[in-house]
Design a protein around this motif. Structure first.
Motif, mmCIF file in Angstrom:
data_model
loop_
_atom_site.group_PDB
_atom_site.id
_atom_site.type_symbol
_atom_site.label_atom_id
_atom_site.label_comp_id
_atom_site.label_asym_id
_atom_site.label_seq_id
_atom_site.Cartn_x
_atom_site.Cartn_y
_atom_site.Cartn_z
ATOM 1 N N GLU A 1 23.704 45.423 39.789
ATOM 2 C CA GLU A 1 22.756 46.362 39.203
ATOM 3 C C GLU A 1 23.439 47.268 38.179
ATOM 4 O O GLU A 1 22.917 47.494 37.077
ATOM 5 C CB GLU A 1 22.113 47.210 40.311
ATOM 6 C CG GLU A 1 21.080 48.220 39.820
ATOM 7 C CD GLU A 1 19.898 47.584 39.106
ATOM 8 O OE1 GLU A 1 19.304 48.264 38.233
ATOM 9 O OE2 GLU A 1 19.563 46.421 39.401
ATOM 10 N N ALA A 2 24.609 47.785 38.527
ATOM 11 C CA ALA A 2 25.333 48.664 37.602
ATOM 12 C C ALA A 2 25.790 47.885 36.365
ATOM 13 O O ALA A 2 25.773 48.414 35.245
ATOM 14 C CB ALA A 2 26.533 49.297 38.308
ATOM 15 N N TRP A 3 26.216 46.632 36.561
ATOM 16 C CA TRP A 3 26.654 45.798 35.430
ATOM 17 C C TRP A 3 25.468 45.511 34.503
ATOM 18 O O TRP A 3 25.592 45.576 33.278
ATOM 19 C CB TRP A 3 27.253 44.491 35.948
ATOM 20 C CG TRP A 3 28.017 43.721 34.906
ATOM 21 C CD1 TRP A 3 27.518 43.181 33.754
ATOM 22 C CD2 TRP A 3 29.422 43.431 34.899
ATOM 23 N NE1 TRP A 3 28.509 42.560 33.041
ATOM 24 C CE2 TRP A 3 29.683 42.698 33.721
ATOM 25 C CE3 TRP A 3 30.460 43.696 35.786
ATOM 26 C CZ2 TRP A 3 30.959 42.228 33.402
ATOM 27 C CZ3 TRP A 3 31.737 43.231 35.475
ATOM 28 C CH2 TRP A 3 31.983 42.509 34.289
ATOM 29 N N ARG A 4 24.301 45.225 35.091
ATOM 30 C CA ARG A 4 23.106 44.919 34.296
ATOM 31 C C ARG A 4 22.728 46.115 33.420
ATOM 32 O O ARG A 4 22.426 45.954 32.227
ATOM 33 C CB ARG A 4 21.957 44.561 35.240
ATOM 34 C CG ARG A 4 20.727 44.007 34.559
ATOM 35 C CD ARG A 4 19.684 43.585 35.588
ATOM 36 N NE ARG A 4 20.172 42.479 36.410
ATOM 37 C CZ ARG A 4 20.500 42.564 37.690
ATOM 38 N NH1 ARG A 4 20.405 43.743 38.329
ATOM 39 N NH2 ARG A 4 20.929 41.526 38.360
ATOM 40 N N GLU A 5 22.769 47.314 33.998
ATOM 41 C CA GLU A 5 22.435 48.520 33.234
ATOM 42 C C GLU A 5 23.444 48.752 32.110
ATOM 43 O O GLU A 5 23.076 49.135 30.996
ATOM 44 C CB GLU A 5 22.389 49.727 34.165
ATOM 45 C CG GLU A 5 21.218 49.717 35.136
ATOM 46 C CD GLU A 5 21.246 50.891 36.087
ATOM 47 O OE1 GLU A 5 22.175 51.726 35.968
ATOM 48 O OE2 GLU A 5 20.349 50.988 36.947
ATOM 49 N N ARG A 6 24.717 48.514 32.423
ATOM 50 C CA ARG A 6 25.747 48.733 31.402
ATOM 51 C C ARG A 6 25.642 47.680 30.299
ATOM 52 O O ARG A 6 25.855 47.982 29.119
ATOM 53 C CB ARG A 6 27.133 48.675 32.060
ATOM 54 C CG ARG A 6 28.218 49.385 31.281
ATOM 55 C CD ARG A 6 27.967 50.865 31.213
ATOM 56 N NE ARG A 6 28.880 51.520 30.295
ATOM 57 C CZ ARG A 6 28.591 52.640 29.643
ATOM 58 N NH1 ARG A 6 27.414 53.207 29.804
ATOM 59 N NH2 ARG A 6 29.474 53.186 28.828
ATOM 60 N N ALA A 7 25.320 46.445 30.674
ATOM 61 C CA ALA A 7 25.189 45.378 29.684
ATOM 62 C C ALA A 7 24.062 45.669 28.702
ATOM 63 O O ALA A 7 24.150 45.324 27.512
ATOM 64 C CB ALA A 7 24.952 44.039 30.387
ATOM 65 N N ASP A 8 23.001 46.310 29.187
ATOM 66 C CA ASP A 8 21.916 46.708 28.289
ATOM 67 C C ASP A 8 22.429 47.669 27.221
ATOM 68 O O ASP A 8 22.038 47.575 26.047
ATOM 69 C CB ASP A 8 20.791 47.376 29.089
ATOM 70 C CG ASP A 8 20.000 46.391 29.925
ATOM 71 O OD1 ASP A 8 20.063 45.178 29.628
ATOM 72 O OD2 ASP A 8 19.337 46.832 30.893
ATOM 73 N N ARG B 1 23.127 47.127 22.724
ATOM 74 C CA ARG B 1 22.628 48.011 21.664
ATOM 75 C C ARG B 1 23.728 48.461 20.704
ATOM 76 O O ARG B 1 23.455 49.119 19.709
ATOM 77 C CB ARG B 1 21.945 49.227 22.296
ATOM 78 C CG ARG B 1 20.653 48.877 23.044
ATOM 79 C CD ARG B 1 19.853 50.119 23.379
ATOM 80 N NE ARG B 1 20.526 50.958 24.375
ATOM 81 C CZ ARG B 1 20.362 50.827 25.688
ATOM 82 N NH1 ARG B 1 19.576 49.864 26.169
ATOM 83 N NH2 ARG B 1 20.981 51.626 26.527
ATOM 84 N N ARG B 2 24.955 48.129 21.020
ATOM 85 C CA ARG B 2 26.061 48.531 20.141
ATOM 86 C C ARG B 2 26.189 47.583 18.948
ATOM 87 O O ARG B 2 25.740 46.435 18.996
ATOM 88 C CB ARG B 2 27.376 48.545 20.923
ATOM 89 C CG ARG B 2 27.427 49.584 22.027
ATOM 90 C CD ARG B 2 28.831 49.705 22.589
ATOM 91 N NE ARG B 2 28.889 50.573 23.760
ATOM 92 C CZ ARG B 2 30.009 50.880 24.406
ATOM 93 N NH1 ARG B 2 31.165 50.360 23.995
ATOM 94 N NH2 ARG B 2 29.990 51.679 25.446
ATOM 95 N N SER B 3 26.846 48.077 17.928
ATOM 96 C CA SER B 3 27.101 47.243 16.746
ATOM 97 C C SER B 3 27.983 46.064 17.132
ATOM 98 O O SER B 3 28.898 46.217 17.948
ATOM 99 C CB SER B 3 27.805 48.078 15.676
ATOM 100 O OG SER B 3 28.368 47.243 14.694
ATOM 101 N N PRO B 4 27.730 44.855 16.578
ATOM 102 C CA PRO B 4 28.557 43.680 16.879
ATOM 103 C C PRO B 4 30.029 43.875 16.552
ATOM 104 O O PRO B 4 30.887 43.158 17.074
ATOM 105 C CB PRO B 4 27.947 42.576 16.009
ATOM 106 C CG PRO B 4 26.544 43.025 15.760
ATOM 107 C CD PRO B 4 26.608 44.518 15.685
#
Length: 444
Positions: free
Chosen positions: A144-151, A155-158
């Protein structure tokens, strides 16, 4: 048993130990191979994880004597040495670690500093929190924590760098607090992660990193103590049976409620080691990068193959190098007589790289865990022996579960690994790839 008999037992035990030592001293003792030079402290700082292995090879023995910080110490490695070190009867952890390391990693009064009935009683509390269901709950919290962080990463620049080690530490801090029933405000996650990380970073040195870790640990202990006191007074709402609730209401072997400071230390001994597993996650990412065929195979692999990969990460890469003990009952090993109070270091990293056990230890090969019998004496990334009886780390199942969950994410995710310094300096304890493992353009 009457009171006089109870009082006499410790005295009789001490007399018996002295008689045993006297009888053993009548047997000629073999002189151990000894390291050259008066003191090897600078060599230890320069060689780090390889210090004991290098001397074992030079001296042609997996047991030798040297001096560290001007104190005599016997160093040992290998499966036979592990059986002696972890059998529960020969060694105590009291006085075996430098005080600053003890304060950073375990602290006075923690389970690892206890022996005998007190140790077994406290260890049962930890093992009770490590059930299959509890391990799965922590794994789900990590997901759950990984999923939230991956979101947030998406959103960050490539072109923006994401330092995996920094990110995973925060993921694991969030996950373990959620699992433990600790309410942590969004505004304090970064600070708590930084404090816990500083304890781990400072444990391998006596310099500035250690001083910073000790300073930040005091702040974290105050926070943990507030959690314990709040749980006891019902000022904090806790889930019945959650780790915070269990630790807050734990009693010692005499039925007394643990002192709030000791309970706070044990609460941190659940949280801090979980955050430390971020290093293993980074090493897993490095192994996937270096072995692209394995990464492809792990995308749809079953749990057994993912676990074998996780175990090979734990065996292959450097975590903590060695563990110390003090002789509590005189004994003989390899013809040498060990006296009461002798200081001994057992080599964890060297045993996990012992060619007598592993055959090709410098090759990363997860299938070895299907090909050979692996015992609690030969595979010792976090110590050896039996969980309830000995000082083997009770959180190993958590470590493996976290790495397994992370490997699933890393194998299936799309991300770019730019050119960077991924070298591992084995003189630095604890070790880590120099860059912390940078990724970009994450898609999950």
């Amino acid at each position: 048993m009457n009171g006089a008999a109870c009082e006499a037992r410790p005295l009789l035990r001490r007399v018996a130990m002295r008689l045993t030592a006297s009888r053993a001293s009548d047997v000629p003792s073999v002189e151990l191979p000894t390291d050259r030079g008066f003191d090897a402290t600078l060599d230890l700082l320069a060689e780090g994880y390889l210090f004991i292995t290098n001397r074992c090879r030079q001296l042609g023995s997996d047991v030798f004597a040297t001096r560290l910080a001007l104190k005599k110490v016997v160093c040992m490695q290998g499966e036979e040495a592990a059986r002696v070190f972890y059998d529960g009867s020969h060694f105590t952890r009291k006085g075996a670690m430098p005080p600053f390391v003890l304060r950073l990693l375990q602290d006075v009064g923690s389970v690892q500093t206890l022996d005998g009935p007190a140790h077994r009683h406290r260890k049962q509390m930890f093992m009770g929190l490590m059930s299959e269901g509890s391990v799965r709950e922590l794994g789900d919290a990590v997901d759950e924590a990984w999923r939230e962080r991956a979101d947030a990463w998406r959103r960050r620049s490539p072109s923006e760098d994401i330092v995996l080690h920094d990110e995973v530490r925060e993921i694991l801090c969030r996950a373990v607090c959620a699992w433990a029933g600790i309410s942590i405000a969004e505004s304090e996650v970064e600070a708590r992660t930084r404090e816990l990380a500083a304890m781990i970073e400072g444990a391998g040195t006596s310099g500035v990193r250690a001083a910073r870790g000790l300073y930040l640990r005091r702040r974290t202990e105050r926070w943990a103590r507030r959690m314990i006191i709040g749980a006891r007074s019902n000022a904090l709402r806790t889930r019945p049976g959650c780790p915070l609730d269990v630790v807050a209401h734990q009693r010692d072997e005499r039925g007394r409620l643990l002192d709030p400071e000791i309970a706070a230390v044990e609460l941190l001994n659940l949280v801090r080691p979980t955050v430390a597993v971020a290093r293993f996650v980074v090493f897993a990412a490095l192994a996937l990068k270096d072995n692209p065929d394995m990464r492809a195979a792990l995308v749809d692999a079953d749990d057994a193959n993912v676990e074998a990969f996780a175990q090979e990460v734990r065996r292959f890469y450097p975590f903590f190098p060695a563990v110390g003990g003090r002789v509590k009952v005189p004994f003989d090993f390899r013809g040498h007589h060990f006296e009461l109070g002798d200081w001994v270091l057992f080599d964890l990293y060297g045993t996990n790289h012992d060619p007598r056990i592993w055959g090709d230890p410098e090759v990363f090969r997860p299938e070895r865990f299907f090909e050979q019998d692996v015992s609690s004496w030969s595979f010792v990334p976090q110590g050896g022996g039996e969980y309830l009886k000995d000082h083997r780390c009770p959180g190993e199942a958590f470590t493996v579960e976290i790495i397994r969950r992370a490997v699933r994410w890393l194998a299936r995710g799309a991300y770019h690994v730019p050119a960077q310094d991924l070298s591992i300096d084995t003189s630095r304890i604890p070790a880590l790839p120099a860059s912390g493992f940078v990724i970009r353009g994450v898609e999950w």
